[in-house]
Design a protein around this motif. Sequence first.
Motif: not given
Length: 104
Positions: A25-35, A64-69
């Motif tokens: 489950x998303x921590x705190x409902x976050x969609x964007x990084x840190x996701x 990924x290489x550029x972070x979370x996708x």
Amino acid sequence: MALFFIEAIRFDESGKRIEKVRWGRSKGGQVMPPATVDDPQEVDVGVVWDTIANGDEVVTKLHGDRGIVLGEKVTGVLYEDGVRGLCGDASGSDGIRLQDLPSF
């Protein structure tokens, strides 16, 4: 409505159908990084089906290489033999497809 991220998948013996996922489950409902997810777990496809049926959203996620996708929304599919499976809805998503996730 809660948000869940699938981070890895396991195929069945045929190598064609997903039988388990590693998700959380998303921590705190976050969609964007840190996701991030709370306590990722390995569960059968049926658990994902039940979660979607309860109105929660499930999407793919890859580090990924550029972070979370973030990727496509995941939905359930019922195969002709009655087995429940998962598929992705890539429409509107430039991210990671279900089949692109690492295997475990």
